[in-house]
Design an enzyme around this catalytic site. Structure first.
Site, PDB file in Angstrom:
ATOM      1  N   THR A 105       0.824  -1.210   0.000  1.00 24.82           N
ATOM      2  CA  THR A 105       0.000   0.000   0.000  1.00 24.82           C
ATOM      3  C   THR A 105       0.858   1.261   0.000  1.00 24.82           C
ATOM      4  OG1 THR A 105      -1.511   1.294   1.382  1.00 24.82           O
ATOM      5  CG2 THR A 105      -0.160  -0.308   2.528  1.00 24.82           C
ATOM      6  N   ASP A 106       0.286   2.350  -0.494  1.00 22.92           N
ATOM      7  CA  ASP A 106       0.983   3.649  -0.447  1.00 22.92           C
ATOM      8  C   ASP A 106       1.191   4.137   0.983  1.00 22.92           C
ATOM      9  OD1 ASP A 106      -1.655   4.359   0.169  1.00 22.92           O
ATOM     10  OD2 ASP A 106      -1.792   5.965  -1.317  1.00 22.92           O
ATOM     11  N   GLU A 107       0.418   3.569   1.945  1.00 23.86           N
ATOM     12  CA  GLU A 107       0.514   4.049   3.331  1.00 23.86           C
ATOM     13  C   GLU A 107       1.884   3.815   3.943  1.00 23.86           C
ATOM     14  OE1 GLU A 107      -2.422   3.774   6.183  1.00 23.86           O
ATOM     15  OE2 GLU A 107      -4.094   3.913   4.793  1.00 23.86           O
ATOM     16  N   TYR A 132      -1.519  -0.364  11.117  1.00 24.33           N
ATOM     17  CA  TYR A 132      -1.795  -1.049   9.840  1.00 24.33           C
ATOM     18  C   TYR A 132      -0.639  -0.816   8.869  1.00 24.33           C
ATOM     19  CZ  TYR A 132      -3.336  -1.402   5.006  1.00 24.33           C
ATOM     20  OH  TYR A 132      -3.386  -1.680   3.654  1.00 24.33           O
ATOM     21  N   LYS A 150       2.140  -3.489   7.220  1.00 22.09           N
ATOM     22  CA  LYS A 150       2.353  -3.676   5.780  1.00 22.09           C
ATOM     23  C   LYS A 150       3.817  -3.402   5.413  1.00 22.09           C
ATOM     24  CE  LYS A 150      -0.392  -4.529   3.070  1.00 22.09           C
ATOM     25  NZ  LYS A 150      -0.935  -5.840   2.588  1.00 22.09           N
TER      26      LYS A 150
END
Ligand code: NAD
Ligand code: DAU
Length: 323
Positions: A122-124, A146, A150
């Protein structure tokens, strides 16, 4: 037949990916390993003889080893705990599924000499950016449990001795997304004339991509990506949350007075933005919420069921004090 393992295929993106893959690859037999957590939904599954569903936990080594026994040429790992707000309440499930689960799959993939392992990230993981766009070389600055789980999974994957390709995509929208997420929550609340809860000042920015474009990008990476590499996938549609909430009101002809600003998410990342030049792929769909809103309007039975049970209690805890 090419044997493919997809994990998390009862969820939002995983179920769309399987449907796209069955259409595009007539020679694929897909095994879908999903534990049917609160986020997994049997109603999302395709009915196709080339799709085989197995209920099971990616963090359970005995289950994973049994599933891997007949062998796979390709693994696409989409199974994860995915909701930031839930990770802020308790991170254990996130560490277990996102980190240990990924490790467990990688260990089996290594033992069975899987030719390609696609890790859906993810971009997060890059954290919040005031200006500019993150490239694949940018530092990892996760700011919630979260995103940290990741990021940890990405590093575990890159060092596992398996031909891994990592994709990092921006925010997805489209049919079948769980109602805990911002867009489906706003759509279904608006349909019920209930408040649309917007965190903080509503000016946090996300870059939105249609889920079918994301799945097409994953398929592109499977065909053209190089093992050991990371590829950003971007929608190219940076929007403030308040703009999204207003668009939903407009499409449904509901008054904007339904929009309610509520206490912010702790550590709420202000803006995610990616530079996706490395992949050299562009989404086909211009940003438009009309089709997604129409899907939720036409599939009330789907979301009413998701909104009952466990979700009711979650919603009360999460929003009860705020609304
Ligand atoms: P989702 O929450 O809709 O679905 C997750 C699925 O994983 C569910 O079907 C759930 O039952 C399953 N699952 C959870 N724990 C499991 C376990 N231990 N074993 C087996 N299955 C398990 O998630 P999503 O939005 O479809 O996201 C899919 C992937 O894409 C995730 O890895 C997520 O990090 C990534 N991603 C999501 C977005 C987005 O905007 N939704 C953007 C970029 C990346
Ligand atoms: O960026 C990719 C990520 O997008 C994925 O990795 C995650 O799995 C996915 O959940 C999503 O994370 P976000 O936190 O960006 O998505 P969410 O739908 O929860 O929130 C989108 C934005 O809307 C965010 O700025 C928080 C805000 N928000 C969210 C909710 C649930 C609100 O204003 N009100 C809400 O009630």
């Amino acid at each position: 037949m090419t044997r493919v393992l997809v994990t998390g295929g009862a969820g939002f993106i995983g179920s769309h990916f399987i449907k796209l893959a069955l259409r595009r690859h007539p020679d694929w037999h897909i095994v879908n390993l999903d534990n049917l957590t609160y986020a997994g939904n049997p109603a999302n599954l395709p009915t196709d003889p080339r799709h085989e569903f197995i209920k099971g936990d990616i963090a359970d080594a005995a289950t994973v080893n049994r599933v891997f026994e007949p062998g796979f040429e390709l693994v696409v790992n989409l199974a994860a705990e995915t909701h930031v707000d839930r990770s802020l309440r308790g991170a254990a499930d996130f560490i277990r599924t996102d980190v240990l689960g990924t490790h467990t799959l990688l260990a089996a993939a290594r033992q069975h000499q899987v030719a390609k392992f696609i890790q859906i990230s993810t971009d997060e993981v890059y954290g919040s950016l005031q200006t500019g766009r993150a490239t694949e070389e940018s530092p990892l600055r996760p700011a919630n449990p979260y995103a940290a789980s990741k990021a940890a999974a990405d590093l575990v994957a890159l060092t596992a001795g398996v031909p891994v390709i990592i994709t990092r995509c921006t925010n997805n929208y489209g049919p079948n997304q769980h109602v805990e997420k911002f867009i489906p929550l706003c759509i279904t609340n608006a349909l019920d004339n209930q408040p649309l809860p917007v965190y903080g000042d509503g000016r946090n920015i996300r870059d939105w991509i249609h889920v079918e474009d994301h799945c097409a990008a994953i398929d592109h990476v499977i065909e053209h990506g190089t093992p050991g590499e990371i590829y950003n996938i971007a929608g190219g549609n940076e929007l403030e949350n308040i703009t999204i909430a207003r668009q939903i009101c407009r499409i449904l002809a509901k008054p904007e007075s339904l929009i309610k600003f509520v206490t912010d998410r702790p550590g709420h990342d202000r803006r995610y933005a990616l530079n996706a030049d490395k992949l050299g792929w562009k989404p086909q769909r211009p940003f438009d919420l009309t089709g997604t809103v129409e899907w939720y309007r036409a599939n009330e039975a789907w979301w009413r069921k998701v909104k009952s049970g466990e979700f009711r209690q979650y919603y009360q805890q999460q929003y009860g004090q705020r609304l």
